[in-house]
Motif scaffolding. Structure first.
Motif: not given
Lengths: 98, 423
Positions: A10-15, B70-76, B100-105, B232-236
């Motif tokens: 369960i990582l990022a909410s990407v939709q 954040v935007a750059a990291s989301a492109t990998g 929250g998006n688990r970006l390894p910045i 809730y699941e994401f934050r857990y």
């Protein structure tokens, strides 16, 4: 290899945007954008050029097609497409004029 | 090659920049702020001179800087930024998005007091203020540690068991602008240590993005296309990843030590003269390094004192600290920060961790050195001696105590004194 844990899955909410997620939001406004195909550069050149309206539409309910189409069932009438169109091919009109 | 050739003399900010070059960061976005600016100026130099193949995104604020990351990291791609104080405060919202998006910045903080009143000097208020955003947080005591910790930070943040953005903090000026020898590692060895980023996200390719529900709802969404977790699941998941990342921090630290021959305690904390200690100072960063001097001085007087310099602040290594403090009689915590309305933040955190112990030590916290006020060894010694006295009387002081205040130098506080700048 050890089993992948739930927190590793369960990582990022990407939709992707989904059509009509919040219902038929087209009823939110009585004025709507209308594309004048005589001025729209995509329609005139019959090529995938420009598409600023598609890019900037926050919903997004403008299609990246030739010519672009507006899905009026969901258009909230914000008018951003009118502002960004470099060819002034879009104007806001009363719903009855569509 | 002799020893002197292996080292370069540089400021802490440049040590951070060299680590980013070594890690081959791909996108950097930052906004200038004292005392951080030389980090990204140096990275910019590396890019312009062709030494580093990366994109520097120039932005109009720190908030935009982190949004760009954040935007750059989301492109990998591997992404880095640095800031201080007010810049970090302006990033606050986006810190939450990155976590929250688990970006390894990876981000550096050259720590600095937060206004008002205006200050550019160090304390740890800025770093501790973003405690609850979901970033890993580490602290450094010297320039070599900045370089080494940054290299480790990329590997930790990008580990598929972690995927959590990481903050590496070091004191503004005390490290950021102080020249020290730093050993820079050859590129090939760094490449061996930091594998290429395998990101869980690649927004560059929309075709692989699985979409179910554009809004993350309070509940789980089930559709024909699949099932989407609720908020809730994401934050857990973020919390679990943080908890488990402690093991990874230790693992990466040990690998680093094995490969490069430099270690920092166990990667979680650095112990100094703890073998027979029954009284212990607990601190981070500049306060911890000053405490080393204090330990030596007090040991010369026959006091069995040691230091635990905390390196990993988030996740908070409560289990490891309980193990360290289980047989300790007295603990003195020096905070270069205040959790306003309560007490020093480290003090609160440590007490909370030690609550589970059967025999809890006598513990006393002090505030020191806010806004760059010099933290002198004698100040810390006074704190330790006062704690020993209080422990003998078993006295608990409710009010927060500030060491190194100079109220006696303020003439207008004296009877008949002239009011100048006090109000």
């Amino acid at each position: 290899m050890t089993e992948e844990k739930d927190y590793q899955k369960i990582l990022a909410s990407v939709q992707k945007p989904v059509e009509g997620e919040a219902g038929k939001t087209g009823s939110w406004s009585t004025i709507k954008p209308k594309i004048n195909l005589d001025k729209c550069i995509v329609a005139k050149m019959e090529k995938n050029v420009c598409h600023f309206c598609w890019l900037y539409c926050p919903e997004p309910i403008i299609t990246r097609t030739i010519p672009p189409r507006i899905l009026y069932d969901y258009c909230k009438g914000c008018g951003i497409c009118v502002e960004v169109c470099p060819h002034k091919a879009i104007e806001m009109v009363e719903e009855s004029e569509l | 090659m002799n020893a002197s050739e292996e080292y370069e003399i540089m400021i802490g900010n440049h040590a951070a920049a060299y680590a980013c070059k070594g890690a081959k960061v791909q996108v950097v976005a930052a906004y200038p702020i004292t005392p951080q600016s030389p980090v990204v100026e140096k990275i910019s130099y590396f890019i312009e001179s062709g030494e580093l193949n990366a994109r520097m995104v120039r932005v109009e604020s720190e908030q935009s800087a982190l949004v760009a990351c954040v935007a750059a990291s989301a492109t990998g791609v591997r992404t880095y930024t640095a800031t201080s104080s007010h810049g970090l405060m302006l990033m606050y919202e986006i810190l939450c998005w990155a976590a929250g998006n688990r970006l390894p910045i990876v981000m550096n903080i050259a720590t600095r007091a937060v206004g008002a009143p205006w200050s550019v000097w160090t304390d740890h208020q800025d770093a501790f203020t973003v405690r609850d955003t979901g970033w890993l947080q580490m602290f450094c005591e010297d320039n070599q540690e900045i370089y080494d910790t940054n290299l480790q930070a990329f590997r930790i943040a990008e580990d598929p068991c972690v995927y959590v953005p990481t903050l590496v903090s070091y004191d503004g000026y005390i490290l950021s602008h102080t020249f020290m020898p730093v050993r820079l590692e050859p590129q090939s060895r760094i490449d061996d240590f930091i594998p290429p980023l395998k990101h869980h996200l690649n927004l560059g390719d929309m075709n692989v993005v699985k979409g179910v529900c554009p809004v993350t709802t309070p509940h789980v969404v089930k559709r024909e296309e699949g099932t989407a977790p609720g908020y809730y699941e994401f934050r857990y998941s973020l919390q679990r990843a943080m908890e488990h990342s402690i093991e990874k921090v230790v693992e990466v630290h040990d690998l680093f030590a094995e490969k490069f021959g430099r270690s920092y305690g166990n990667g979680i904390y650095k112990a100094y003269k703890m073998e027979d200690a029954d009284i212990v100072i607990f601190a981070v960063g500049s306060v911890a390094s000053e405490s080393r001097l204090v330990i030596d001085k007090l040991r010369a007087k026959g006091i069995k004192i040691g230091l635990i310099s905390l390196k990993l602040f988030r996740p908070f290594p409560a289990k490891h600290l309980r193990e360290v403090f289980k047989d300790i009689k007295t603990v003195v915590v020096f905070d270069r920060d205040v959790g306003y309305g309560y007490e020093g933040i480290l003090f609160t955190e440590l007490k909370s961790a030690l609550y589970q112990l059967k025999n809890r030590p006598f513990i006393k916290g002090y505030i020191v050195g806010l806004g760059g006020r010099d933290v002198k060894a004698d100040d810390l010694i006074n704190g330790v001696l006062r704690t020993i006295e209080l422990e003998k009387k078993n006295e608990y002081v409710e009010q927060t105590e500030f060491i190194g205040l100079k109220l006696d130098e303020l003439d207008f506080l004296k009877k008949g004194g002239k009011v100048e700048n006090g109000r």
